[in-house]
Design a protein around this motif. Structure first.
Motif, mmCIF file in Angstrom:
data_model
loop_
_atom_site.group_PDB
_atom_site.id
_atom_site.type_symbol
_atom_site.label_atom_id
_atom_site.label_comp_id
_atom_site.label_asym_id
_atom_site.label_seq_id
_atom_site.Cartn_x
_atom_site.Cartn_y
_atom_site.Cartn_z
ATOM 1 N N VAL A 1 -26.705 -8.534 23.562
ATOM 2 C CA VAL A 1 -25.921 -9.756 23.355
ATOM 3 C C VAL A 1 -26.819 -10.884 22.854
ATOM 4 C CG1 VAL A 1 -24.658 -11.583 24.566
ATOM 5 C CG2 VAL A 1 -24.079 -9.182 24.975
ATOM 6 N N VAL A 2 -28.013 -10.988 23.418
ATOM 7 C CA VAL A 2 -28.944 -12.033 22.965
ATOM 8 C C VAL A 2 -29.283 -11.823 21.496
ATOM 9 C CG1 VAL A 2 -31.260 -12.982 23.241
ATOM 10 C CG2 VAL A 2 -29.889 -12.450 25.255
ATOM 11 N N ARG A 3 -29.522 -10.575 21.111
ATOM 12 C CA ARG A 3 -29.834 -10.329 19.700
ATOM 13 C C ARG A 3 -28.629 -10.634 18.812
ATOM 14 N NH1 ARG A 3 -31.460 -4.693 16.492
ATOM 15 N NH2 ARG A 3 -31.178 -5.629 14.430
ATOM 16 N N ALA A 4 -27.437 -10.207 19.241
ATOM 17 C CA ALA A 4 -26.232 -10.494 18.454
ATOM 18 C C ALA A 4 -26.027 -12.000 18.306
ATOM 19 C CB ALA A 4 -25.015 -9.851 19.112
ATOM 20 N N TYR A 5 -26.246 -12.737 19.401
ATOM 21 C CA TYR A 5 -26.104 -14.194 19.321
ATOM 22 C C TYR A 5 -27.129 -14.795 18.372
ATOM 23 C CZ TYR A 5 -26.848 -19.078 20.313
ATOM 24 O OH TYR A 5 -27.036 -20.427 20.155
ATOM 25 N N GLU B 1 -21.464 -5.445 19.226
ATOM 26 C CA GLU B 1 -20.312 -5.960 18.507
ATOM 27 C C GLU B 1 -19.480 -6.857 19.415
ATOM 28 O OE1 GLU B 1 -19.661 -5.530 15.306
ATOM 29 O OE2 GLU B 1 -21.491 -4.337 15.065
ATOM 30 N N PRO B 2 -18.715 -7.784 18.833
ATOM 31 C CA PRO B 2 -17.820 -8.615 19.651
ATOM 32 C C PRO B 2 -16.816 -7.751 20.412
ATOM 33 C CG PRO B 2 -18.040 -9.506 17.429
ATOM 34 C CD PRO B 2 -18.712 -8.168 17.409
ATOM 35 N N GLY B 3 -16.380 -8.252 21.535
ATOM 36 C CA GLY B 3 -15.382 -7.549 22.317
ATOM 37 C C GLY B 3 -15.922 -6.767 23.488
ATOM 38 N N VAL B 4 -17.251 -6.778 23.697
ATOM 39 C CA VAL B 4 -17.818 -6.035 24.822
ATOM 40 C C VAL B 4 -17.480 -6.762 26.126
ATOM 41 C CG1 VAL B 4 -19.688 -5.082 23.444
ATOM 42 C CG2 VAL B 4 -20.030 -7.245 24.665
ATOM 43 N N THR B 5 -17.453 -5.993 27.202
ATOM 44 C CA THR B 5 -17.203 -6.565 28.529
ATOM 45 C C THR B 5 -18.526 -6.971 29.156
ATOM 46 O OG1 THR B 5 -15.262 -5.143 28.810
ATOM 47 C CG2 THR B 5 -16.224 -6.122 30.807
#
Length: 527
Positions: free
Chosen positions: A249-253, A303-307
């Motif tokens: 998530v940190v990398r995606a952000y 990807e977006p949408g992960v819990t």
């Protein structure tokens, strides 16, 4: 014969004599001409129920077009997200696919434009976002309702390159998250994962059932014999692993924030030397470095949408990044909406600019103003809720009162045929009932920008037939392709101007519109 719906290339198509801007709808496909540059409108002479398949399905009605006892409607069509993606109209006539061959695809936020079409789409998106920035300035200006229009005038006409650009989500995140991201970059959370590897006998520390099963199947009597010539056996190894959900998530952000920072700097290119822009520039470098470091640690992006897992919910640092990521994703969805309805947003921006322009006329005094409310979410391209008239100004030197009317529900038949939602009405204070003159204002979004040749002459000829309805002139406002002003005037009664969404091109357009309106007032008062 029953009249059928039509797609209009110009909102005044009903008023024109030739009908060249009208395309009849039939079942099948309707191809929009290659040279068409502006919006599309759906005209329904019978006000029947017609829907569209475009995302955020719906049609933006043109207020004041329908007449009592005459069931007709005019709607602005939303723009497709993808080039050549058909917009399907569904109604009593069946299904019709409207295909705009020279349209643009909404460029993804994380795309670096390469082809000429992608570059053009990128410029179009930046213009739409810049218009959105101007509309969102209303949100700050309405904090002081008494000085709302003066504040907008200051922001739009007195803006300098040294003034900080508008506060944005990425600016706030740069202020709040810089230290957090540095800490995560230095020491990302890691876990020890059990794996099986062939190890020298001297390094074996742990064996499980799988390792023991492997060992007993090897030939030999002793451990050394079973280890073979290489003297290695299958054993349990604990390895550090950084590829956790929270790090993904940190990398995606960080990847998304890097593109959002780039977007902010491109929209505010004139102000790159300001403190706010420099902070965003530094933040953009920081998140790119973080993304590069995480890539080297073999951390994948998600990807977006992960819990969110426990760490993303409870760890303060990771939770802050999770919230920031969701905020940027939500903004990206808003930009989708902005792309679809950018023609409606442009019209709303022009209405506010027109009110600002009249306020710049020498001696003009604001005597009434409609309360404005900035919506949290757009409604078919509209961000501003208001009453009418939008503003009422007194010009004491000419003894004239000028009104800006936007989305007025009722018009005379002649005025309604002109198909515009924005009007300037002025009248003499000595004869308020008998001296009402009107200027229709068409705010035409344009993909390419600039003024089409011959359009202002067409409009000037058109309005001559509406003199008996009090229409004495007209104004066409289109987006400017650059920050330079372009003005075309025809016969002194019609003006076309290209207006930028910021900077000198916005200031000069506002001044030009003000000069045109006062010239029309002076001409009519002197008659």
């Amino acid at each position: 014969m029953r009249a059928v719906p039509e797609v209009w290339l110009r909102p005044w198509a009903l008023a024109e004599a030739t009908g060249k801007h009208r395309l009849r709808i039939r079942p099948g496909e309707l191809i929009i001409p290659d040279d068409h540059r502006s919006s599309l409108w759906l005209f329904d002479p019978n006000s029947e129920h017609i829907t569209t398949s475009t995302r955020l399905a719906g049609l933006a009605p043109v207020a004041g077009f329908g007449l009592t006892g005459r069931p007709r409607s005019l709607h602005l069509l939303p723009m497709a997200l993808r080039r050549n993606a058909p917009t399907t109209l569904v109604g009593p006539i069946g299904e019709t696919q409207i295909i705009w061959l020279n349209g643009y695809s909404r460029p993804p936020t994380t795309l670096e434009p390469k082809t000429p079409a992608e570059v053009a789409a990128r410029h179009l998106l930046l213009r739409a976002e810049s218009v959105w920035d101007r509309l969102r300035e209303v949100e700050n200006a309405i904090a002081d309702p008494a000085n709302l229009w003066q504040e907008l005038r200051r922001r739009w006409t007195e803006d300098t390159d040294e003034a900080d650009p508008r506060m944005d989500v990425i600016v706030r995140q740069a202020l709040e998250l810089s230290r957090t991201l540095d800490e995560l970059d230095r020491s990302p959370r890691r876990v020890l994962r059990r794996t099986h590897e062939m190890l020298p006998l001297a390094r074996v520390q742990e064996m499980d059932r799988r390792a023991m099963n492997w060992l007993v199947r090897q030939p030999g009597e002793t451990l050394a014999e079973r280890a073979g010539d290489a003297q290695r056996v299958l054993a349990v190894v604990r390895r550090e692993n950084f590829d956790t959900l929270e790090n993904r998530v940190v990398r995606a952000y960080s990847e998304l924030a890097g593109f959002v920072a780039r977007d902010y700097l491109e929209r505010n290119a004139r102000k790159r030397a300001t403190g706010r822009a420099l902070r965003v520039k530094d933040y953009g470098k920081r998140v790119k470095r973080l993304s590069r470091d995480f890539t080297q640690l073999n951390i994948r992006s998600t990807e977006p949408g992960v819990t969110p897992n426990f760490v993303l919910q409870q760890n303060p640092s990771y939770h802050a990044v999770w919230e920031a990521w969701q905020e940027l994703l939500d903004q990206d969805k808003q930009i989708d909406d902005l792309w679809i309805w950018q023609a409606a947003s442009w019209e709303e921006f022009c209405a506010l600019a027109l009110n600002v322009a009249i306020g710049t006329i020498s001696g003009a005094k604001l005597i009434a103003s409609a309360p404005l409310i900035f919506r949290e979410e757009q409604q078919q391209g509209s961000w501003i809720s208001h009453d009418n008239p939008l503003g009422v100004f007194h010009l004491p030197d000419h003894k004239v009162v000028v009104e800006v009317q936007f989305r007025v529900a009722e018009r005379t038949s002649a005025q309604a045929d002109l198909g515009t939602q924005l009007w300037v009405r002025f009248g003499h204070t000595d004869d308020p009932a008998g001296f009402h003159k009107y200027l229709p204002v068409w705010c035409l979004w344009d993909a390419a920008g600039g003024l089409p040749r011959g359009e202002v002459t067409e409009v000037a000829t058109l309005i001559q037939r509406y003199r008996s309805a009090g229409v004495v002139g007209s104004l066409v406002i289109r987006p400017a392709p650059h920050e330079t002003l372009e003005v075309v005037e025809a016969e002194g009664s019609a003006l076309a101007v290209s207006m930028a969404s910021e900077g000198p091109g916005l200031r000069d357009a506002i001044n030009t519109i003000a000069q045109f309106i006062i010239s029309m007032v002076e001409r009519e008062v002197s008659r």
